[in-house]
Design a protein around this motif. Sequence first.
Motif, PDB file in Angstrom:
ATOM      1  N   TYR A   1       0.812  -1.193  -0.071  1.00  0.00           N
ATOM      2  CA  TYR A   1       0.145   0.078  -0.028  1.00  0.00           C
ATOM      3  C   TYR A   1       1.054   1.120  -0.085  1.00  0.00           C
ATOM      4  O   TYR A   1       0.857   2.079  -0.773  1.00  0.00           O
ATOM      5  N   HIS A   2       1.847   1.438   0.925  1.00  0.00           N
ATOM      6  CA  HIS A   2       2.810   2.601   1.057  1.00  0.00           C
ATOM      7  C   HIS A   2       3.422   2.786  -0.168  1.00  0.00           C
ATOM      8  O   HIS A   2       3.761   3.989  -0.490  1.00  0.00           O
ATOM      9  N   LYS A  19       0.800   3.964  -3.094  1.00  0.00           N
ATOM     10  CA  LYS A  19      -0.471   4.722  -2.658  1.00  0.00           C
ATOM     11  C   LYS A  19      -0.487   5.956  -3.631  1.00  0.00           C
ATOM     12  O   LYS A  19      -1.478   6.329  -3.709  1.00  0.00           O
ATOM     13  N   TYR A  52      -3.453   7.055  -5.986  1.00  0.00           N
ATOM     14  CA  TYR A  52      -4.408   8.258  -5.648  1.00  0.00           C
ATOM     15  C   TYR A  52      -4.150   9.271  -6.676  1.00  0.00           C
ATOM     16  O   TYR A  52      -5.197   9.962  -7.000  1.00  0.00           O
ATOM     17  N   ASP A  81     -10.378   9.791  -2.843  1.00  0.00           N
ATOM     18  CA  ASP A  81     -10.226   9.223  -1.610  1.00  0.00           C
ATOM     19  C   ASP A  81     -10.945   7.717  -1.791  1.00  0.00           C
ATOM     20  O   ASP A  81     -10.307   6.668  -1.666  1.00  0.00           O
ATOM     21  N   ASP A  82     -12.109   7.751  -2.072  1.00  0.00           N
ATOM     22  CA  ASP A  82     -12.956   6.582  -2.167  1.00  0.00           C
ATOM     23  C   ASP A  82     -12.502   5.542  -3.158  1.00  0.00           C
ATOM     24  O   ASP A  82     -12.496   4.291  -3.127  1.00  0.00           O
ATOM     25  N   GLN A 105      -9.166   3.885  -2.345  1.00  0.00           N
ATOM     26  CA  GLN A 105      -9.427   2.953  -1.388  1.00  0.00           C
ATOM     27  C   GLN A 105     -10.335   1.720  -1.979  1.00  0.00           C
ATOM     28  O   GLN A 105      -9.948   0.480  -1.729  1.00  0.00           O
ATOM     29  N   PHE A 147      -7.435  -0.227  -3.780  1.00  0.00           N
ATOM     30  CA  PHE A 147      -6.682  -1.247  -3.062  1.00  0.00           C
ATOM     31  C   PHE A 147      -7.367  -2.449  -2.405  1.00  0.00           C
ATOM     32  O   PHE A 147      -6.682  -3.413  -2.486  1.00  0.00           O
ATOM     33  N   LEU A 148      -8.637  -2.241  -2.270  1.00  0.00           N
ATOM     34  CA  LEU A 148      -9.515  -3.433  -1.533  1.00  0.00           C
ATOM     35  C   LEU A 148      -9.576  -4.510  -2.690  1.00  0.00           C
ATOM     36  O   LEU A 148      -9.302  -5.613  -2.370  1.00  0.00           O
ATOM     37  N   ARG A 178      -7.913  -8.131  -2.494  1.00  0.00           N
ATOM     38  CA  ARG A 178      -8.751  -9.057  -2.563  1.00  0.00           C
ATOM     39  C   ARG A 178      -8.430 -10.478  -3.799  1.00  0.00           C
ATOM     40  O   ARG A 178      -8.601 -11.381  -3.709  1.00  0.00           O
ATOM     41  N   PRO A 236      -2.236  10.085  -0.282  1.00  0.00           N
ATOM     42  CA  PRO A 236      -3.933  10.314  -0.076  1.00  0.00           C
ATOM     43  C   PRO A 236      -3.892  10.433   1.562  1.00  0.00           C
ATOM     44  O   PRO A 236      -2.982  10.496   2.250  1.00  0.00           O
ATOM     45  N   PRO A 237      -5.321  10.673   1.971  1.00  0.00           N
ATOM     46  CA  PRO A 237      -5.333  11.092   3.437  1.00  0.00           C
ATOM     47  C   PRO A 237      -4.876   9.935   4.379  1.00  0.00           C
ATOM     48  O   PRO A 237      -4.921   8.708   3.984  1.00  0.00           O
ATOM     49  N   LEU A 295      -6.724   6.545   5.339  1.00  0.00           N
ATOM     50  CA  LEU A 295      -7.144   5.879   4.138  1.00  0.00           C
ATOM     51  C   LEU A 295      -6.705   4.226   4.361  1.00  0.00           C
ATOM     52  O   LEU A 295      -7.406   3.273   4.262  1.00  0.00           O
ATOM     53  N   TRP A 296      -5.352   4.206   4.748  1.00  0.00           N
ATOM     54  CA  TRP A 296      -5.003   2.828   5.382  1.00  0.00           C
ATOM     55  C   TRP A 296      -5.745   2.187   6.114  1.00  0.00           C
ATOM     56  O   TRP A 296      -6.011   1.106   6.359  1.00  0.00           O
ATOM     57  N   GLN A 343      -8.794   2.706   7.122  1.00  0.00           N
ATOM     58  CA  GLN A 343     -10.108   1.975   6.368  1.00  0.00           C
ATOM     59  C   GLN A 343      -9.733   0.936   5.831  1.00  0.00           C
ATOM     60  O   GLN A 343     -10.707   0.057   5.774  1.00  0.00           O
ATOM     61  N   ILE A 344      -9.010   0.841   4.729  1.00  0.00           N
ATOM     62  CA  ILE A 344      -8.736  -0.229   3.933  1.00  0.00           C
ATOM     63  C   ILE A 344      -8.357  -1.569   4.906  1.00  0.00           C
ATOM     64  O   ILE A 344      -8.709  -2.665   4.701  1.00  0.00           O
ATOM     65  N   ARG A 345      -7.434  -1.427   5.946  1.00  0.00           N
ATOM     66  CA  ARG A 345      -6.994  -2.504   6.554  1.00  0.00           C
ATOM     67  C   ARG A 345      -8.163  -2.904   7.498  1.00  0.00           C
ATOM     68  O   ARG A 345      -8.439  -4.283   7.587  1.00  0.00           O
ATOM     69  N   GLN A 382     -11.450  -3.019   6.816  1.00  0.00           N
ATOM     70  CA  GLN A 382     -12.275  -3.698   5.814  1.00  0.00           C
ATOM     71  C   GLN A 382     -11.582  -5.087   5.436  1.00  0.00           C
ATOM     72  O   GLN A 382     -12.423  -6.228   5.460  1.00  0.00           O
ATOM     73  N   LEU A 383     -10.636  -5.152   5.296  1.00  0.00           N
ATOM     74  CA  LEU A 383      -9.658  -6.506   4.658  1.00  0.00           C
ATOM     75  C   LEU A 383      -9.829  -7.356   5.851  1.00  0.00           C
ATOM     76  O   LEU A 383      -9.953  -8.570   5.817  1.00  0.00           O
ATOM     77  N   LEU A 404     -14.824   7.872   3.310  1.00  0.00           N
ATOM     78  CA  LEU A 404     -14.024   8.443   4.319  1.00  0.00           C
ATOM     79  C   LEU A 404     -14.427   9.821   4.564  1.00  0.00           C
ATOM     80  O   LEU A 404     -15.136  10.477   4.094  1.00  0.00           O
TER      81      LEU A 404
END
Lengths: 202, 112
Positions: free
Chosen positions: A34-35, A38, A42, A56-57, A60, A63-64, A68, B60-61, B64-65, B67-69, B71-72, B103
């Motif tokens: 991610y890092h 990102k 973004y 932002d959305d 997100q 990455f989800l 997955r 990104p804000p 964000l990570w 939130q992702i984490r 959810q996962l 977010l």
Amino acid sequence: MTLTNRALATESWNEAEAIDRAKQGDAEAFAFLYHRHKRRVYSLCLRMTGNTAEADDLAQEAFLQLFRKIATFRGESAFSTWLHRLSVNVVLMHLRRKGLPEVSLEETTEPTQEDGPKRDIGSPDLALIGSVDRVNLERAIHRLPPGYRTIFVLHDMEGYEHNEIAEMIRCSIGNSKSQLHKARMKLRDLLQLPHTQGAARS
Amino acid sequence: MSDCESFDTALAASPDLNRLARRARAHAGSCRRCAALLRDLELIVERAASLAANASEPDPPPQLWDQIRRQLEKEGVIHANGRTTPRRAKPRPKSGGGPLPRLVHSTPRSGG
């Protein structure tokens, strides 16, 4: 393992190792990936939508989806290429759901009332030299209609070919070319507007 | 069709400016209007490529990570304690596990 120790451990990882570990569900591997990516994801979302909340959305969501699906990554293309394409698809899906035409056939290069009086496109006394700095160009791209912005960003900024764009957008190659030309003409218009340049100076 | 109209048609049909038809390019060499148009479009293309290559990519804000984490973890894709454990395939609903929380920005951010 403490946070510091974990951070130290991931410092020595390379991407391939992180991908293998992520496939096993390793939380630190996901964080590492991610890092590492990102900003790229973004920025893409921001460029294609021109809107920070949507970016932002969508970042997100990208990455989800990535995490997955990571078990299906076979390394046939570079991981960054795979992620980039996945992110583009997430944004395009979003645009479809929003009901925004990705390629607007209604859009013309005529200035709107807001843009001021109609000018002769191509008038030689309105050359753009000097007005196409980074800030002005970014502002103008954000002001493009969504359909134009999508094609312009994908082709002129992200480097996709028309056949790839046509496949992603589900349009013809000719349509992709035509829309790109219109997008550039619209940008030219926007960059020549006094208030666009004035805003950039403020 | 005038030469300028032909030039516009050639541009629209083939936006790859490096491959612009020789005849259209020759016309631009003798027409101020079309020369300016071609110059402007070349400038836009060049600057856009440069912008893409050199622009600083914003972060990104920070949340964000998280939130992702979260959810996962909820979906069982990653493990909350950071253990390395083989992941089992887990059927998920088509929607991807229900609507994701949007977010929430603690500070106003511009929409453009």
